[in-house]
Design a protein around this motif. Sequence first.
Motif, PDB file in Angstrom:
ATOM      1  N   SER A 125       0.850  -1.447  -0.163  1.00 20.34           N
ATOM      2  CA  SER A 125       0.100  -0.261  -0.350  1.00 20.34           C
ATOM      3  C   SER A 125       1.001   1.415  -0.399  1.00 20.34           C
ATOM      4  N   LYS A 126       1.934   1.401   0.956  1.00 19.98           N
ATOM      5  CA  LYS A 126       2.842   2.415   0.554  1.00 19.98           C
ATOM      6  C   LYS A 126       3.360   2.613  -0.697  1.00 19.98           C
ATOM      7  N   LEU A 127       3.989   1.871  -1.566  1.00 16.24           N
ATOM      8  CA  LEU A 127       4.283   1.396  -3.105  1.00 16.24           C
ATOM      9  C   LEU A 127       3.426   1.767  -3.865  1.00 16.24           C
ATOM     10  N   ASN A 128       2.141   1.320  -3.565  1.00 14.62           N
ATOM     11  CA  ASN A 128       1.476   1.411  -5.145  1.00 14.62           C
ATOM     12  C   ASN A 128      -0.111   2.426  -5.017  1.00 14.62           C
ATOM     13  N   GLY A 129      -0.314   3.496  -3.504  1.00 18.19           N
ATOM     14  CA  GLY A 129      -1.043   4.527  -2.698  1.00 18.19           C
ATOM     15  C   GLY A 129      -2.590   3.807  -2.473  1.00 18.19           C
ATOM     16  N   MET A 130      -2.114   2.730  -3.107  1.00 15.10           N
ATOM     17  CA  MET A 130      -4.273   1.599  -3.329  1.00 15.10           C
ATOM     18  C   MET A 130      -4.814   1.448  -1.420  1.00 15.10           C
ATOM     19  N   GLY A 131      -5.963   1.056  -1.959  1.00 16.22           N
ATOM     20  CA  GLY A 131      -5.899   1.119  -0.770  1.00 16.22           C
ATOM     21  C   GLY A 131      -6.514   0.163  -0.259  1.00 16.22           C
ATOM     22  N   ARG A 132      -5.878  -0.199   1.347  1.00 18.79           N
ATOM     23  CA  ARG A 132      -5.366  -1.189   1.598  1.00 18.79           C
ATOM     24  C   ARG A 132      -6.039  -2.540   1.603  1.00 18.79           C
ATOM     25  N   LEU A 133      -7.533  -3.185   1.448  1.00 20.99           N
ATOM     26  CA  LEU A 133      -8.209  -3.791   1.386  1.00 20.99           C
ATOM     27  C   LEU A 133      -7.969  -4.430  -0.279  1.00 20.99           C
ATOM     28  N   GLU A 134      -7.623  -3.855  -0.808  1.00 19.70           N
ATOM     29  CA  GLU A 134      -7.165  -3.921  -2.177  1.00 19.70           C
ATOM     30  C   GLU A 134      -5.338  -4.509  -2.051  1.00 19.70           C
ATOM     31  N   ASN A 135      -4.697  -3.878  -1.291  1.00 16.90           N
ATOM     32  CA  ASN A 135      -3.392  -4.884  -0.979  1.00 16.90           C
ATOM     33  C   ASN A 135      -3.590  -6.173  -0.244  1.00 16.90           C
TER      34      ASN A 135
END
Length: 394
Positions: A125-135
Amino acid sequence: MNVVFLFTGFLFVAGLGYAFSHNRKAIRLRPIIAMMIAQLVLAFLLLNTGVGIELILFISKVFDTLMKLGISGVDFVFGGLENAGMSTFFLDVLLPIIFISVLIGILNHFKILPLLIRFTGFVLSKLNGMGRLENYIAVSSAFLGQSEVFLTTKKQLGLVSSKRLYTLCTSAMSAVSIAIVGAYMTMLEPKYVVVAIVVNILSALIVANIINPYTLTKEEDLIEPVEETEKPAFFQMISESIVDGLKIAVIVGAMLIGFIALMNLVNELFLLIFRISFQEVLGYIFAPVAFLMGVPQAEIVSAGSIMATKIVTNEFVAMLNFKEIASSLSPKTVGIVSVFLVSFANFGSIGIITGSVRALNEKQGDLVAKFGLKLLLGSTLASVLSATIIGVFL
């Protein structure tokens, strides 16, 4: 030359994804570039450094040992059914899945696997900035498989938007279950199975960022996976894991019987009518894609045939066919095709994922059914991207 094919393969994935994107203006390049760089670094470390090679050898030996231990249980029950010196696919490849399923159940029971999944998802999530649920889904799918992963997020399924649901399902369909990784390693070189599992996580998220871009508010991103309050007793968990493993083995065996027989029937009909097999036709259709991925020109039809077989049937059928011809192909082709095969991206998975989500939330299951073909497109493009990345280092 490998760098050239990195660009052609990525441009194919990005171009097709862009064509089917629901919001082209919202595509963010930064997370896509960041994840691609991470893929290249991870692939290089695993395939071209002493530490990476030793790690892959260790993982391969672990799964080889687990498969042998699983076979010891199979031999106790079914010993004597095989002819001396012969190997039966169902007994020696599929049934050991039961034992590995038990081990996964134990790791889940003692919170070891969930801790690993959450940590990896946090880093992503820190790498791609996407949601925590997605990761979380992207990582946990690589361990739990495309249907089981939704059981850990069933309370969130009814709360996520259709856009988020597509990304979650793409990750699930682009992954494999660790329970059957040992079976894969009996048909493919173990190093490619390990690398594919790692790279596929990022490939699915890259493709989802292109086909299905969106941003989340802080409130939406608070939706995290939760665990059941009631924890089953240890031996109850063991029993359930054994039954789950048996279900996987029987289902995979049944699918192989049906799909292989159906493929042979279609091949016979094509030979009778057109004087060419159905798989050869598929090979010519997918040959351009194989070429863009970096497969040597002389082998693109053979590679394309295996790739198409996987999409039309499933990865097990394709792996069995690939095993028969792999020795006649170059190491580069073997690596690219092997990585492409390690995912659940096929027509049958549309039904599996739709059914899994519908069983937990009927409304969301209906949504998944509507974008089923687009889901297959996204997961297939993820496989193409993963195989292209690996081809750079072969």
